[in-house]
Design a protein around this motif. Structure first.
Motif, short mmCIF file in Angstrom:
data_model
loop_
_atom_site.label_atom_id
_atom_site.label_comp_id
_atom_site.label_asym_id
_atom_site.label_seq_id
_atom_site.Cartn_x
_atom_site.Cartn_y
_atom_site.Cartn_z
N PRO A 5 0.84 -1.25 0.13
CA PRO A 5 0.13 -0.01 -0.08
C PRO A 5 0.83 1.25 0.02
O PRO A 5 2.01 1.33 0.69
CB PRO A 5 -0.82 -0.02 1.26
CG PRO A 5 -0.72 -1.49 1.71
CD PRO A 5 0.51 -2.28 1.21
N GLN A 6 0.44 2.29 -0.55
CA GLN A 6 1.15 3.30 -0.69
C GLN A 6 0.19 4.58 -0.41
O GLN A 6 -1.11 4.42 -0.40
CB GLN A 6 1.58 3.80 -2.12
CG GLN A 6 2.55 2.86 -2.72
CD GLN A 6 3.12 3.10 -4.06
OE1 GLN A 6 2.58 3.98 -4.64
NE2 GLN A 6 3.90 2.32 -4.43
N GLY A 7 0.58 5.64 0.22
CA GLY A 7 -0.05 6.81 0.70
C GLY A 7 0.10 7.04 1.90
O GLY A 7 1.06 6.62 2.62
N ALA A 10 -0.38 4.57 4.59
CA ALA A 10 0.08 3.22 4.31
C ALA A 10 0.78 2.59 5.96
O ALA A 10 1.26 3.27 6.63
CB ALA A 10 1.17 3.16 3.53
N GLY A 34 -4.37 4.82 1.55
CA GLY A 34 -3.33 3.78 1.93
C GLY A 34 -3.53 2.94 2.80
O GLY A 34 -2.78 2.12 3.29
#
Length: 151
Positions: A5-7, A10, A34
């Motif tokens: 996951p990104q953001g 996360a 995220g």
């Protein structure tokens, strides 16, 4: 293999016990930022799974409100399901629920139950009419609120 996951959120893990709109949309937004969001549904499925319009067998409304979430089905009237969810809460950061005040406490899933096992948990309780007061026990769906506002 799924990408990590990104953001900005996360690494944040969220339990989503909510139904209909305000809670599920909150969970979806956290996921878009995220967070890992775990949607908890009853064995018969979330009510919005049966809404129209549909794309094949999938409710467009359910897909929109629950995009990107993981799912688990639990009968929260069974003590072993409540215990399982509280154990999951030990590894989570946030719980979202949008039941009327007192419902989660009666199920054994109120803030105190989660915080006893995970003191740092954030418990987001979304209500239409607040936690206390003369209307706090009323169900709050958008169309009801709109009618009361005179829209």
């Amino acid at each position: 293999m799924t990408a990590a996951p990104q953001g900005p959120l996360a690494g944040l893990r969220v339990i989503d016990l909510s139904i209909m709109a305000a809670g599920p949309w909150t969970g979806a937004l956290l996921g878009m930022l995220g967070a890992e969001v775990i949607k908890v549904e009853p064995p018969e499925g979330d009510l919005t799974r049966f809404a129209v319009p549909r794309a094949g067998i999938t409710s467009a409304y359910f897909a929109q409100q629950n995009t990107g979430k993981r799912n688990i089905s639990l009968d929260l009237h069974r003590p072993e399901a409540v215990d399982l969810l509280l154990r999951l809460g030990e590894h989570c950061d946030v719980v979202i629920e949008n039941s009327r005040p007192g419902v989660m406490d009666r199920l054994g899933l109120g803030y105190a139950a989660f915080a006893e096992r995970n003191p740092g948990i954030v418990y987001a309780s979304i209500t239409g009419y607040g936690q206390r007061g003369p209307w706090s026990d009323r169900r709050a769906f958008a169309v009801v609120i709109h009618a009361e506002m005179g829209l």
